[in-house]
Write a protein that holds these residues in place. Structure first.
Motif, PDB file in Angstrom:
ATOM      1  N   UNK A  16      26.932  -5.026  24.799  1.00 51.97           N
ATOM      2  CA  UNK A  16      27.494  -5.646  23.597  1.00 51.97           C
ATOM      3  C   UNK A  16      27.830  -7.108  23.833  1.00 51.97           C
ATOM      4  N   UNK A  17      28.421  -7.396  25.004  1.00 44.53           N
ATOM      5  CA  UNK A  17      28.758  -8.777  25.341  1.00 44.53           C
ATOM      6  C   UNK A  17      27.498  -9.628  25.482  1.00 44.53           C
ATOM      7  N   UNK A  18      26.457  -9.067  26.133  1.00 49.73           N
ATOM      8  CA  UNK A  18      25.203  -9.809  26.308  1.00 49.73           C
ATOM      9  C   UNK A  18      24.562 -10.106  24.957  1.00 49.73           C
ATOM     10  N   UNK A  19      24.508  -9.103  24.073  1.00 47.51           N
ATOM     11  CA  UNK A  19      23.933  -9.307  22.737  1.00 47.51           C
ATOM     12  C   UNK A  19      24.752 -10.317  21.957  1.00 47.51           C
ATOM     13  N   UNK A  20      26.089 -10.260  22.116  1.00 47.64           N
ATOM     14  CA  UNK A  20      26.942 -11.235  21.436  1.00 47.64           C
ATOM     15  C   UNK A  20      26.683 -12.658  21.896  1.00 47.64           C
ATOM     16  N   UNK A  21      26.457 -12.829  23.216  1.00 46.35           N
ATOM     17  CA  UNK A  21      26.153 -14.159  23.746  1.00 46.35           C
ATOM     18  C   UNK A  21      24.821 -14.672  23.215  1.00 46.35           C
ATOM     19  N   UNK A  22      23.810 -13.785  23.151  1.00 41.36           N
ATOM     20  CA  UNK A  22      22.524 -14.185  22.595  1.00 41.36           C
ATOM     21  C   UNK A  22      22.670 -14.568  21.122  1.00 41.36           C
ATOM     22  N   UNK A  23      23.457 -13.773  20.382  1.00 40.94           N
ATOM     23  CA  UNK A  23      23.674 -14.083  18.961  1.00 40.94           C
ATOM     24  C   UNK A  23      24.378 -15.425  18.803  1.00 40.94           C
ATOM     25  N   UNK A  24      25.309 -15.711  19.712  1.00 46.94           N
ATOM     26  CA  UNK A  24      26.033 -16.982  19.646  1.00 46.94           C
ATOM     27  C   UNK A  24      25.107 -18.162  19.895  1.00 46.94           C
ATOM     28  N   UNK A  25      24.180 -18.001  20.844  1.00 41.78           N
ATOM     29  CA  UNK A  25      23.225 -19.081  21.105  1.00 41.78           C
ATOM     30  C   UNK A  25      22.297 -19.314  19.909  1.00 41.78           C
ATOM     31  N   UNK A  26      22.034 -18.255  19.142  1.00 45.93           N
ATOM     32  CA  UNK A  26      21.173 -18.403  17.970  1.00 45.93           C
ATOM     33  C   UNK A  26      21.903 -19.062  16.806  1.00 45.93           C
ATOM     34  N   UNK A  27      23.179 -18.770  16.657  1.00 43.44           N
ATOM     35  CA  UNK A  27      23.919 -19.263  15.491  1.00 43.44           C
ATOM     36  C   UNK A  27      24.544 -20.631  15.736  1.00 43.44           C
TER      37      UNK A  27
END
Length: 284
Positions: A16-27
């Protein structure tokens, strides 16, 4: 047992943390774009980044929506907005109707050469759209077709949409259609009263995809549109960037304005998007 459960929870938290970090880099680029669109030109490149500025500078958006030749005041960003909305909604309506009709015919109607015709139809997906630009340009020029019609006519039929709707209709039990036949309903009545209500999620996801395709289309308008009054948003945005290359606050305001319809369409259709695509991609 408890150790296995704890291990699974830890793994879930890590993912969940890894996916959140990827989402943050996209947004993050979008957040910077919105922030920069509200700043003065001198504050855009200021470090550290002031993500939430202390002021709101609406002049950026006012300038964007009134760009163009000073001698011709009727051209501004709103003109390109209207052009893009017109082309996108006409193609959306036409492609959803034609794809639903063709998908139903290929899935439920039995006629000679149906499967061969569908394979040939599907085989055209392997032809890059760039290859057909010159033939389409020559045909339109010979027929005297100009302006937005060069974007609308090819967009009324979409091969991908026909494929998705066919796959969706193949999941619907044939008994539903046969019940309509027994009651004496025509094929069009069966399609409209029985099939269309069931296929609404897939139709909604297709409509969302078609709208985004047409809203973001750049190459076709660049080739077919010669009159700047008929420019769509991508062309108008490109011209504005070329004219205001050093005014990043205005460029970001223009990009933010161009993002609004796509964002609204995605919010309205996101609940149908995954459901429609998954259902249309799997034969039941």
């Amino acid at each position: 047992m408890i150790k296995d459960r704890t291990r699974r929870q830890i793994i879930r938290i890590i993912f969940t943390v890894i996916i959140g970090l990827f989402a943050l880099t996209m947004i993050t680029p979008f957040l910077w774009m919105l922030s920069a669109s509200m700043k003065r030109a001198l504050d855009v490149m200021k470090l550290p980044i002031d993500w939430i500025p202390d002021y709101f500078y609406p002049d950026n958006y006012m300038k964007v929506w009134h760009i163009g030749d000073k001698a011709v005041r009727d051209y501004h960003f709103g003109t390109a907005y209207f052009n893009s909305l017109k082309v996108a909604f006409i193609n959306l309506t036409g492609s959803v109707i034609t794809s639903t009709l063709a998908g139903y015919a290929f899935a439920k109607l039995k006629f000679k050469g149906r499967d061969v015709l569908f394979l040939i139809y599907l085989g055209t997906m392997m032809i890059p759209s760039q290859v057909t630009l010159i033939p389409k340009f020559a045909i339109f020029n010979a027929l005297g077709i100009k302006g937005h019609w060069t974007l609308i006519l090819p967009g009324l039929v979409t091969i991908t949409g026909t494929f998705l709707m066919r796959q969706y209709f193949m999941q619907i039990p044939n008994e539903l259609r046969e019940s309509g036949v027994v009651d004496g309903a025509s094929e069009f009545r069966i399609w409209w009263n029985i099939m269309v209500p069931i296929a609404k999620p897939s139709m909604a996801s297709l409509a969302m995809i078609v709208f985004l395709w047409n809203w973001n289309a750049y190459l076709e308008p660049l080739v077919f549109l010669s009159n700047w009054r008929q420019y769509t948003i991508p062309l108008a945005l490109t011209n504005f960037i070329e004219e205001s290359v050093t005014e990043y606050n205005l460029v970001m305001a223009a990009a933010s304005s161009a993002l609004i319809p796509a964002f609204i369409v995605f919010l309205l259709g996101q609940k149908f998007f995954i459901k429609g695509l998954v259902a249309g991609a799997v034969k039941g």
